[in-house]
Design a protein around this motif. Structure first.
Motif, PDB file in Angstrom:
ATOM      1  N   LYS A 121      -8.594   0.739  -4.349  1.00  0.00           N
ATOM      2  CA  LYS A 121      -7.482  -0.249  -4.118  1.00  0.00           C
ATOM      3  C   LYS A 121      -7.270  -0.995  -6.044  1.00  0.00           C
ATOM      4  CE  LYS A 121     -11.732  -4.002  -4.217  1.00  0.00           C
ATOM      5  NZ  LYS A 121     -12.995  -2.887  -4.021  1.00  0.00           N
ATOM      6  N   ARG A 125       0.842  -1.172   0.176  1.00  0.00           N
ATOM      7  CA  ARG A 125      -0.430   0.083   0.056  1.00  0.00           C
ATOM      8  C   ARG A 125       0.837   1.398  -0.323  1.00  0.00           C
ATOM      9  NH1 ARG A 125      -4.273   2.887   4.280  1.00  0.00           N
ATOM     10  NH2 ARG A 125      -5.794   2.099   3.557  1.00  0.00           N
ATOM     11  N   ASP A 170      -0.822  -3.056  -4.070  1.00  0.00           N
ATOM     12  CA  ASP A 170      -2.862  -3.706  -3.903  1.00  0.00           C
ATOM     13  C   ASP A 170      -3.318  -2.238  -3.601  1.00  0.00           C
ATOM     14  OD1 ASP A 170      -1.822  -5.777  -3.391  1.00  0.00           O
ATOM     15  OD2 ASP A 170      -1.261  -6.086  -1.683  1.00  0.00           O
ATOM     16  N   GLU A 171      -2.910  -1.805  -3.142  1.00  0.00           N
ATOM     17  CA  GLU A 171      -3.743  -0.521  -2.584  1.00  0.00           C
ATOM     18  C   GLU A 171      -3.327   0.962  -2.361  1.00  0.00           C
ATOM     19  OE1 GLU A 171      -7.549  -1.075   0.788  1.00  0.00           O
ATOM     20  OE2 GLU A 171      -6.275  -0.798   1.498  1.00  0.00           O
ATOM     21  N   VAL A 197     -12.558   2.734  -2.548  1.00  0.00           N
ATOM     22  CA  VAL A 197     -12.461   2.297  -0.860  1.00  0.00           C
ATOM     23  C   VAL A 197     -13.694   3.478  -0.028  1.00  0.00           C
ATOM     24  CG1 VAL A 197     -11.375   1.052   0.821  1.00  0.00           C
ATOM     25  CG2 VAL A 197     -11.313   0.698  -1.921  1.00  0.00           C
ATOM     26  N   VAL A 213      -9.354   6.953   0.115  1.00  0.00           N
ATOM     27  CA  VAL A 213      -8.367   4.782  -0.292  1.00  0.00           C
ATOM     28  C   VAL A 213      -8.879   4.384  -1.433  1.00  0.00           C
ATOM     29  CG1 VAL A 213      -7.953   3.033   0.545  1.00  0.00           C
ATOM     30  CG2 VAL A 213      -8.480   5.170   1.948  1.00  0.00           C
ATOM     31  N   GLU A 245      -3.376   5.363  -1.291  1.00  0.00           N
ATOM     32  CA  GLU A 245      -3.957   6.337  -0.358  1.00  0.00           C
ATOM     33  C   GLU A 245      -3.538   7.625  -0.398  1.00  0.00           C
ATOM     34  OE1 GLU A 245      -4.160   6.451   3.615  1.00  0.00           O
ATOM     35  OE2 GLU A 245      -6.208   7.079   4.132  1.00  0.00           O
TER      36      GLU A 245
END
Lengths: 318, 521
Positions: free
Chosen positions: B220, B50, B233-234, B209, B218, B236
């Motif tokens: 993904k 992330r 994966d993610e 998200v 956020v 932010e």
């Protein structure tokens, strides 16, 4: 203990006065925001100030209507408990307030929780050793700390504890203060740094006066223990002037912590207000003015009540 | 959802702290590795993780409506969630994205766009109807979206969907550079009938998200992304408007990517191994505008004298802390159609004085409007004031309001600080230098110049078109109203474990803030 009898008319007068003050603040803010150069349409157009586009934005926002009409609409909504919607995002102003209030209240509460015992303790300690080394040290330290602006203390603490030592998070970027309270420690310390100086000095001065007063001497003659005289008899009297300062600190914590919020990236009320002013987002600015006004009035009312209760004869209340 | 978010936040805090410790040891071990070599090394991208990216933000009023994008953070977020038909390469030439290809008719006033196979996050395919809906939404006569001016050449009523994957755009006039419109800032494609963007659905590399305005977004990985799933994966996006806070957050391991640093900060941390500094060249043009329709600048000799007064190197060193390169009074250094062959202009005070004398403008007094609306503005104004004094000109620097600065200088005043982000040279000309341009701050209104522009837009052959652009730019170089003294680098900093950040892409182009190509080592 103290009698809380015929306070009601006085409280009523204070409440009315408070309402009037809040209304005045709101009108004043409205006039000031109107007087700012540019409006929300201009701010929103930014570096693409196509005049036709600005005119369209202005029309879409209803900014082409006269100021008095917009104010009346807003006051009308306010009387029904509606704070209006943001010009920029179209979201309700109450949403802005609740989003900003959480972090700010949390920060203010943390600061106050530390501030009151710390400044009382320091003040009493210094007063009991009046003229001694401890007193002189505390005085020198509080004077020195008070002279440093929040911004400088903030940068210093963030660099020292956040970056060099790595003990605490240097900012609150992206963190939720409710689940990660560690991010609030440094901001709270910065916020604490100045009020603790003023309040502890006020407590010290009040304590010295009280300790020299006839009723303390009388209590001593009756054989009341030294600690009891200090904490139960002298301190409440010494605390009366400090409560007023504490009230001012509360106002300051709620609306004046902009520097600290910006430095540590806490999305609180100060940040929301600054951004709303920069965007000329009038309904948000007005909504915050109402809340700040109301809080200031309430806190000062509480302070006056407290001062009357601690020292009924000193007639500190307005 | 709330619980998931907070536990994620805690986890990433721990991961980030651990990584900082690792980064220290890594820096000690390798010693001589420069950030550049490390990032350019074509390692195999690693899947997962992330990334938190800190941008200067728009506060609690932020919206995820991609058409309402105004700020860099809006553009970066929109790019993660949505696609445009095209985007700009590093030289600001349009690169196909959702549009697989485009073909004009002979007259260059009808363009046929073929869409690639792509799907929105809800699984629905991106169709010609979505394209037309998105463009009509932007161009709505009652609307105020930023890209509306860019879309103006399209006759949307006459444009139509030929089939699900083909759109035919009818234009109001021939427009050889039509793909620039498809890549315009804010021209994102949203699903047909989308009007609320609380939980936006796009076709971009990441899907939504959660969102807290003024604080965090956020997203993904979108495994079904047409160009291949991102490595992360993610992702932010966090907002920190104070530059010092972005740097502290990066140094303290709270974020892995910080957008927009001051040159001075960058120099402090460059090469120390704690963070990597990435400088994106050619991102921000810096200069002054002279209003060519009013005294003293309605006399071309005065404008030429001002061109010769500027010591560009001193301005770049002083106002930008050296983070940039000198300009040559033309927009778009290094971009497609930029006339690199023109001689570099340098300070020549004698010639400047002679020109001023000839124009009867000796002892001239000018007010220079500026404001802290962009990095280096006030500093540059101060430096130019000193330089002008050497040529006998009194420059009075007037610092205005930064919130309304751009509107204030559009039609008022005579001389003002100016800057611009990256855009194709054609867009710079059409938006700022034609008689009918909406943001013509130099008041450059020349019939023959307009004609050259229209002629270029009716010219199919790129070489011939290039020659026409060169003629226009030569004219501006000789007697235009833009005194362009420099091009600032856009400065980004990342944690050392962040790889795949482009070093060439000017801010706002395709490879800038391209988080789907970034991975964590």
């Amino acid at each position: 203990m103290a009698r809380v009898t015929p306070h009601l008319p006085w409280i009523g007068r204070r409440l009315l006065l408070g309402l009037g003050q809040t209304a005045a603040v709101v009108l004043f803010i409205f006039a000031l925001t109107e007087a700012l150069p540019g409006d929300a349409a201009v701010a929103l157009a930014g570096d693409q100030p196509d005049p036709a586009r600005i005119a369209r934005i202005r029309e879409a926002m209803g900014l082409d209507r006269p100021a008095a009409e917009r104010l009346m609409d807003w006051v009308g909504g306010l009387l029904q408990g509606d704070l209006g919607t943001s010009l920029v995002s179209g979201r309700p102003v109450t949403g802005y307030l609740t989003a900003g209030l959480g972090p700010t209240l949390l920060l203010a509460a943390a600061t106050l929780t530390l501030l009151i015992p710390l400044s009382l303790g320091l003040g009493v300690l210094a007063a009991r050793r009046e003229g001694g080394r401890l007193d002189r040290t505390v005085s020198a330290l509080t004077l020195a700390a008070h002279a440093v602006p929040e911004f400088a203390i903030g940068v210093l603490l963030a660099t020292l504890f956040g970056l060099w030592l790595g003990w605490l998070p240097p900012t609150a970027v992206g963190a939720d203060p409710f689940t990660e309270p560690a991010v609030l420690i440094l901001p709270a310390v910065v916020l604490l740094s100045r009020p603790v100086c003023t309040i502890s000095r006020l407590v010290r001065a009040g304590m010295i006066d009280a300790m020299a007063s006839p009723y303390v001497a009388q209590a001593r003659r009756y054989g009341v223990s030294g600690a009891r005289v200090t904490w139960a008899h002298a301190l409440p009297n010494a605390f009366a002037p400090a409560t007023q300062q504490l009230a001012r600190t509360c106002d300051w914590l709620l609306s004046g912590v902009i520097v600290v919020e910006a430095l540590f990236v806490i999305p609180g009320l100060g940040t929301v207000l600054i951004e709303a002013v920069a965007a000329r987002d009038l309904p948000v600015v007005q909504g915050m003015a109402v809340v700040f006004g109301a809080v200031t009035v309430a806190v000062n009312l509480a302070a006056d009540l407290a001062a009357r209760r601690f020292a009924p004869r000193s007639e500190v209340a307005a | 959802m709330n619980d998931a978010r907070s536990s994620l936040a805690r986890r990433s805090f721990l991961i980030a702290t651990g990584a900082t410790a690792l980064a220290f040891t890594a820096a000690c071990g390798t010693g001589t590795t420069t950030p550049d070599a490390k990032n350019a090394a074509a390692g195999t991208p690693k899947q997962g993780g992330r990334l938190r990216a800190a941008f200067a933000g728009g506060g609690a009023s932020e919206t995820l409506d991609p058409h309402a994008a105004n700020l860099f953070v809006d553009a970066a977020r929109a790019k993660a969630l949505f696609d445009k038909l095209a985007d700009f390469g590093a030289d600001l030439a349009a690169v196909p994205r959702l549009a697989e290809k485009w073909e004009p008719n002979e007259a260059l006033d009808t363009w046929r766009i073929t869409l690639r196979k792509a799907a929105f996050h809800d699984g629905k395919p991106v169709t010609a109807e979505d394209i037309l809906y998105s463009y009509r939404r932007i161009a709505d006569p009652k609307g105020t979206f930023r890209a509306k001016a860019s879309l103006e050449p399209i006759d949307l009523d006459a444009s139509r969907a030929i089939d699900a994957s083909t759109v035919e755009f009818k234009l109001k006039r021939p427009y050889a550079e039509f793909p620039n419109i498809l890549a315009a800032f804010g021209a994102y494609i949203v699903p047909k009938d989308a009007s609320a963007f609380d939980k936006p659905i796009g076709s971009g590399p990441f899907s939504f998200v959660s969102f807290k305005p003024g604080s965090s977004l956020v997203v993904k990985r979108n495994d079904a992304y047409w160009e291949g799933a991102p490595h992360l994966d993610e992702l932010e996006f966090v907002v920190a408007s104070e530059e010092s806070a972005r740097v502290s957050a990066l140094l303290g391991g709270q974020v892995e990517y910080a957008h927009e640093l001051d040159p001075a900060t960058a120099r402090t941390h460059e090469g120390k191994g704690k963070i990597d500094i990435v400088r994106l060249p050619g991102s921000a043009m810096q200069g002054f505008v002279m209003k060519t329709d009013r005294p003293p600048f309605n006399d071309p000799r005065v404008r030429q004298a001002f061109f010769l007064i500027a010591d560009r190197k001193e301005l770049v060193d002083g106002a930008l802390s050296g983070a940039g390169e000198v300009g040559n009074d033309l927009f778009g250094k290094g971009y497609e159609y930029y006339p690199a062959g023109l001689p570099q202009r340098t300070q020549d005070l004698d010639k400047a004085r002679a020109l001023l004398k000839e124009a009867g403008a000796e002892g001239l007094k000018v007010t220079l409007d500026t404001a802290p609306a962009a990095t280096g503005f006030v500093e540059a104004a101060g430096i130019f004031k000193e330089q002008a004094a050497k040529a006998g000109i009194t420059v009075e620097v007037k610092v205005g309001n930064k919130d309304t600065y751009w509107k204030d200088i559009l039609s008022s005043g005579t001389f003002a600080s100016y800057r611009s982000g990256a855009m194709p040279i054609e867009s710079h000309i059409s938006q700022r230098l034609l008689t009918g341009s909406t943001t013509n701050a130099t008041k450059w209104q020349q019939k023959d110049f307009d004609d050259l522009y229209q002629q270029a837009q009716s010219t199919r052959d790129a070489t011939q078109r290039g020659a026409l652009y060169e003629r226009m730019q030569r004219r501006l170089y000789d007697e235009g109203g833009f005194l362009i003294w420099g091009f600032a680098d856009w400065i980004i900093a990342t944690a050392p474990k962040v790889h795949g950040v482009s070093k060439q892409a000017p801010a706002n182009t395709l490879d800038w803030a391209r988080f789907d190509k970034i991975w964590l080592a």
